[in-house]
Design a protein around this motif. Structure first.
Motif, PDB file in Angstrom:
ATOM      1  N   ILE A 206       0.837  -1.207   0.000  1.00  0.00           N
ATOM      2  CA  ILE A 206       0.000   0.000   0.000  1.00  0.00           C
ATOM      3  C   ILE A 206       0.872   1.258   0.000  1.00  0.00           C
ATOM      4  O   ILE A 206       0.604   2.211  -0.719  1.00  0.00           O
ATOM      5  CB  ILE A 206      -0.965   0.001   1.203  1.00  0.00           C
ATOM      6  N   GLN A 207       1.943   1.228   0.798  1.00  0.00           N
ATOM      7  CA  GLN A 207       2.812   2.410   0.833  1.00  0.00           C
ATOM      8  C   GLN A 207       3.402   2.707  -0.541  1.00  0.00           C
ATOM      9  O   GLN A 207       3.441   3.855  -0.976  1.00  0.00           O
ATOM     10  CB  GLN A 207       3.932   2.209   1.858  1.00  0.00           C
ATOM     11  N   GLN A 208       3.851   1.645  -1.203  1.00  0.00           N
ATOM     12  CA  GLN A 208       4.422   1.853  -2.543  1.00  0.00           C
ATOM     13  C   GLN A 208       3.377   2.385  -3.510  1.00  0.00           C
ATOM     14  O   GLN A 208       3.654   3.242  -4.334  1.00  0.00           O
ATOM     15  CB  GLN A 208       5.001   0.550  -3.067  1.00  0.00           C
ATOM     16  N   LEU A 209       2.183   1.836  -3.375  1.00  0.00           N
ATOM     17  CA  LEU A 209       1.086   2.274  -4.236  1.00  0.00           C
ATOM     18  C   LEU A 209       0.865   3.780  -4.098  1.00  0.00           C
ATOM     19  O   LEU A 209       0.744   4.514  -5.080  1.00  0.00           O
ATOM     20  CB  LEU A 209      -0.184   1.513  -3.837  1.00  0.00           C
ATOM     21  N   VAL A 210       0.852   4.258  -2.849  1.00  0.00           N
ATOM     22  CA  VAL A 210       0.624   5.681  -2.592  1.00  0.00           C
ATOM     23  C   VAL A 210       1.768   6.507  -3.169  1.00  0.00           C
ATOM     24  O   VAL A 210       1.552   7.515  -3.846  1.00  0.00           O
ATOM     25  CB  VAL A 210       0.480   5.946  -1.074  1.00  0.00           C
TER      26      VAL A 210
END
Lengths: 874, 135
Positions: A206-210
């Motif tokens: 999720i962090q990478q996605l953001v």
């Protein structure tokens, strides 16, 4: 499908009509089988709903953390099962006036839908606000931290760095862009296991996605404009401190200490990237585990991001305007280090500590100057760096007395203004000006008075392993030592252990829900970790030098934070002062949502099946609906069997040599062979649960009513005159006899002996997860006290055999489920025995001695039953 | 009891659904698999299945759409839905659209076998009843 329904309707024409002549026995037989199948499906769904409702009840107590996905998933599955129950009941009895249940279901379902849809609806408002445009009223737009900072810079003459905030509207715009929020929710909901590896993957994904998501154009333009304006008044060499200012941060007694990333000394050209990194830090382990334990929903945290001109501090630190562990002390507490204040909140090294009186004129009460071998300073291009401090400087006070007193006055002014004790992060710049970087309310944890001598005396048998340091979080607790030196050690940490660490880094916070206590060699009361430890009620002792060397892994120690000692072994008497577990979830948004949906699911209003309002229209909750459906299904099955002119399936009297009359209704395959006459023999019965119950019922001959003392008899007479429901003729429906409804794997027994009502329902087959026993016991003729004693006695005995027992008034309910066949049979025998032998016990329940006497008698008999069981087996 | 019961299993996760099919075969079911909705519908149109096991989350035509199409072709075929934690709401929708039951992934094979037995038994009885009263 319609045709099928019509046929079913024809097959089960309303009860008043006689069956059509052309219907063959075979057709009726099919009808029976189909009904029984639907009936079983109702029981099965009913069982699932009851289990999920029990889970919700446990969660409502609020002592164990749960997330929104718990509430959402339980609601979704309960709805699906309740709907199935309604559907099956309607197919089972098409003429039975149960259609109204659909409308009740829809109503409740709609209300639940509204409560669970908690996402913010709009994303209006400006994307960027200058600090000098905002005050406390703009918490929702700017987040708590920045709104407070704006407020104090405008209303008080305090110096804060200039800057702006990227608002809640900007966050929503970003999250809506490319449906980022939806994708995050999808991933979060998909995760429901406790597997730590999977959780780690989820978070980093999720962090990478953001971080990889592009900013919407409108937002990128606004950011550029805001930076230009700031540069216009502060010069082109301006760098930024980019930090979270979440909405709901610093509220509801949740500090969020050290939750999110702060990026220091960021070049304006990298602002977009920095913004996304701070937003992404909403999904770090620390932040997610904190939200989970404090009952915050994902959507409760809206990430506003503050961008302030970077202050290259000569020194900095934290002021607490009171001692959180001892508010009565009337002192201010200042921690100070060389360089940026980050070192203090990170708990990475020691800090100078000043205790200042709060009364004018302010005086320094004590001063503790420690070695400060490190400091953080800004780099020329971008970022910050940790520098070694020369010996001489490292031993010098990072703050002069005059500066400390100045700071104290500023802090008190701030406290007066906000009306509560404050936690203030400050820095002093190259020109000697104090800058306020952050401030928030400081939570107080007052401790009951303790007698240090008594504490030590009681521990005299236990060697003191460590002494000194500061109490970072109060209390005392014991556990096995875990030395945490590397990142991987975190994974090996076991619940209930004492965490021993070198530095009180915020990254350890996710372990706090499992730790008994924390010992750190470095770190202060003002560190993030200390903050979170206090919130979780985990005792913590920081600044204990040599802890890692002196303690051995696995060794059991007691940490007495306020006594600033670590003892060998478990010092029991120290625990007495320990606080009760904090009900972390109470009052949190997640808990509130569960509470409001529960109100439409859990309460049971339809308690009495004989009452006039026991009908679909009166169902106010899902519990009402399933209770109504279950009762109606049983009734339908019973009446259909009794009233249909199909001799093989009419109820039969059991041919047995016991004084009572027993009737048996075969629902499907409960008899070995069909019976034409009015009686059925025991050896023709192949119902597994009925056989087991019957074994218990007939295990020992009933010795007649127990001898009654004079009072017992009187109380029966009195009750009979008072309670007309107990009088003959007032009894309802099929309770005048003892009735079995059976199939091979199903049995329900309804008994009424005089004033006593008991019912057992059970499914027993090779399908272990579908096995269950439901037992209800009610009534009795004697006075309340005697009745309650008996109910308590039965509950006791059943509880010892792993039944899940609940008693409300004189009604006892017990459940037992999901065990293999032999275990189920054994428990049914116990129930059979209990039903027979406790039926009039309340008359002899005159006192506790009698109760004990009968308890022992029952237990001996039941133990005998188990023994016999073992001997019978080959 | 599972004798001669034809089951169609539909899921885009090929490996998962093949393994499930094998394990159901071991329990006496006759199984076929499809990896997407349209393929499943084609199979239902051609062959007689007692029951269909349908994953809710599939790219393109999802489980609920497939359910509706299957029911249109053969209203007697019983459908059991497989839902993940992200698609629990689909359980209610599916049941309202005529599915026999739902199971939450990860699926317990025995539980699925029980559900399939019940579903097929219900289908058998309903058809028998319909023919009885047509007589």
């Amino acid at each position: 499908m319609l045709r099928l329904l019509r046929n079913m309707l024809a097959g089960f024409r309303a009860r008043s009509e006689p069956p059509r002549a052309l219907e063959t026995d075979e057709a009726l037989q099919t009808g029976f089988k189909l009904r029984y199948l639907l009936f079983k499906r109702i029981l099965n769904a009913n069982d699932k709903v009851l289990n999920m409702m029990a889970e919700m009840e446990t969660a409502l107590q609020g002592s164990r953390p749960f997330g929104m996905s718990f509430t959402r998933s339980r609601c979704a599955l309960i709805s699906a099962n309740v709907f199935q129950i309604i559907q099956h009941l309607n197919s089972l009895a098409p003429g039975g006036n149960y259609k109204g249940l659909y409308a009740r279901f829809d109503d409740i379902q709609q209300q639940l839908g509204r409560m669970l849809d908690t996402r913010p609806k709009t994303s209006e408002g400006q994307l960027v606000l200058r600090l000098d445009q905002i005050d406390k009223t703009q918490v929702d737009a700017a987040g708590g931290k920045m709104a407070t900072l704006g407020e104090i810079s405008r209303k008080l003459r305090l110096s804060t760095p200039p800057g702006f905030v990227i608002t809640a509207a900007a966050y929503r715009l970003f999250m809506a862009h490319n449906r980022l929020q939806e994708e995050i929710e999808r991933r979060l909901q998909a995760y429901d296991t406790g597997d730590p590896d999977q959780a780690q993957q989820l978070r980093s994904g999720i962090q990478q996605l953001v971080i990889r998501s592009p900013l919407p154009d409108a937002l990128a333009v606004e950011l550029g404009r805001a930076v230009e304006m700031l540069q216009a008044s502060n010069g082109n060499r301006l760098h930024l401190a980019v930090r979270s200012s979440a909405v709901n941060e610093d509220t509801r007694e949740a500090s969020f200490a050290g939750q999110y990333r702060s990026l220091l000394n960021v070049s304006p050209k990298h602002l977009q990237q920095a913004y996304k990194e701070v937003v992404a830090s909403k999904y770090t382990e620390t932040a997610m585990s904190y939200r989970f334990h404090r009952g915050l929903r994902d959507e409760d945290v809206v990430m506003c991001v503050g961008c302030l001109k970077m202050v290259d501090a000569v020194c900095g630190g934290v002021v607490y305007t009171r001692n959180p562990l001892n508010p009565a002390e009337d002192t201010l507490l200042i921690h100070s280090v060389w360089g940026l204040p980050r070192l203090v909140v990170d708990g990475r090294s020691g800090a100078d500590r000043f205790v200042v009186s709060r009364k004018e004129p302010l005086v320094i009460l004590s001063r503790e100057i420690v070695q400060k071998p490190l400091k953080y300073r800004c780099l020329e291009e971008e970022g910050i760096c940790r520098y070694a401090v020369e010996d001489r400087e490292s031993l010098q006070a990072s703050l002069s007395d005059a500066q400390a007193l100045d700071l104290g006055r500023l802090a008190l002014e701030l406290e007066t203004y906000s009306g509560e004790p404050q936690d203030i992060e400050w820095a002093i710049d190259g020109e000697g000006r104090v800058q306020i970087l952050q401030c928030r309310c400081l939570q107080m944890f007052p401790q009951p008075g303790r007698d240090p001598e008594a504490a030590e005396a009681g521990a005299s048998d236990h060697p003191v392993l460590l002494q000194g340091g500061v109490a970072a979080s109060p209390g005392a607790a014991a556990g096995a030592v875990h030395l945490l030196k590397k990142e991987v050690d975190k994974l090996r940490f076991k619940a209930g252990g004492v965490m021993v660490i070198r530095q009180a880094l915020p990254g350890y916070a996710p372990l706090l829900d499992r730790a008994a206590a924390v010992i750190a060699e470095h770190g202060s009361l003002s560190s993030h970790l200390a903050n979170v430890a206090r919130e979780y009620g985990v005792p913590a002792l920081f600044g204990v030098s040599g802890a890692l060397a002196k303690l051995t892994p696995g060794q059991v120690v007691t940490v007495d934070a306020m006594g600033r000692r670590v003892y060998e072994g478990a010092v029991a008497h120290l625990f007495r002062s320990v606080r009760p577990p904090i009900r972390l979830m109470a009052g949190t948004p997640v808990h509130e949502t569960l509470k409001s949906v529960s109100a439409h699911i859990l309460p049971l209003n339809l308690r009495d099946p004989d009452a006039v309002d026991f009908r679909p229209g009166s169902c106010r909750t899902f519990h009402d609906i399933i209770r109504f459906c279950h009762e109606s299904a049983v009734r339908e099955m019973f009446q259909f069997g009794r009233e249909n002119e199909f001799p093989q399936r009419a109820s039969k009297q059991l041919l047995v040599d016991v004084p009572l009359k027993w009737w048996v209704l075969n629902l499907d395959d409960g008899f070995r062979e069909e019976v034409e006459g009015r009686h059925v023999k025991l050896d023709n019965i192949v119902s597994i649960p009925m056989q087991a119950l019957w074994d218990g019922i007939t295990m020992a001959p009933w010795q007649g009513p127990p001898p009654i003392d004079g009072k017992g008899f009187l109380s029966v007479m009195f009750e009979a005159t008072r309670n007309t429901a107990l009088l003959p003729g007032m009894q309802s429906r099929y309770t005048e006899r003892n009735y079995f409804m059976i199939a091979k794997n199903y049995c329900s027994l309804t008994t009424r002996f005089g004033f006593h009502f008991a019912s057992v329902e059970s499914c027993v087959s090779e399908r272990v997860p579908e096995n269950y026993i439901l037992f209800r016991f009610k009534g009795g003729a004697a006075d309340d006290l005697r009745r309650h004693r008996r109910v308590a006695l039965i509950g006791d005995v059943l509880g010892e055999h792993d039944f899940d027992v609940s008693v409300a008034d004189d009604v006892l309910r017990a459940r037992f489920e999901d065990y293999p066949m032999e275990v189920m049979q054994h428990r049914l025998k116990i129930l059979g025995y209990l039903i027979m032998h406790t039926r009039q016990l309340d008359m002899v329940m005159a006192n506790d001695a009698m109760v004990n006497h009968y308890r022992n008698k029952l237990k001996t008999a039941i133990a005998g039953l188990s023994r016999r069981e073992c001997q019978e087996r080959p | 009891m599972t004798h001669e019961l034809n089951i169609l299993l539909v899921d885009d996760e090929a490996e998962f659904i093949q393994r499930l099919a094998e394990r159901l075969s071991l329990r006496g079911f006759k199984t076929q698999v499809a990896y997407e909705g349209p393929g499943a519908i084609e199979l239902v149109r051609r062959g007689a299945f007692h029951a269909v096991v349908l994953d809710v989350m599939m790219p393109g035509m999802d489980g609920l759409q497939t359910l509706n199409a299957v029911k249109k072709i053969d209203s007697d075929v019983e459908v059991i839905l497989l839902t993940g934690h992200t698609s629990l709401e689909a359980a209610l929708e599916g049941i309202q659209a005529g599915a026999f039951d739902y199971l939450v992934k990860p699926v317990d094979v025995d539980e699925l076998a029980f559900r399939l037995q019940d579903a097929c038994e219900k289908r058998r009885l309903q058809i028998k009843q319909a023919t009885n009263s047509d007589r």
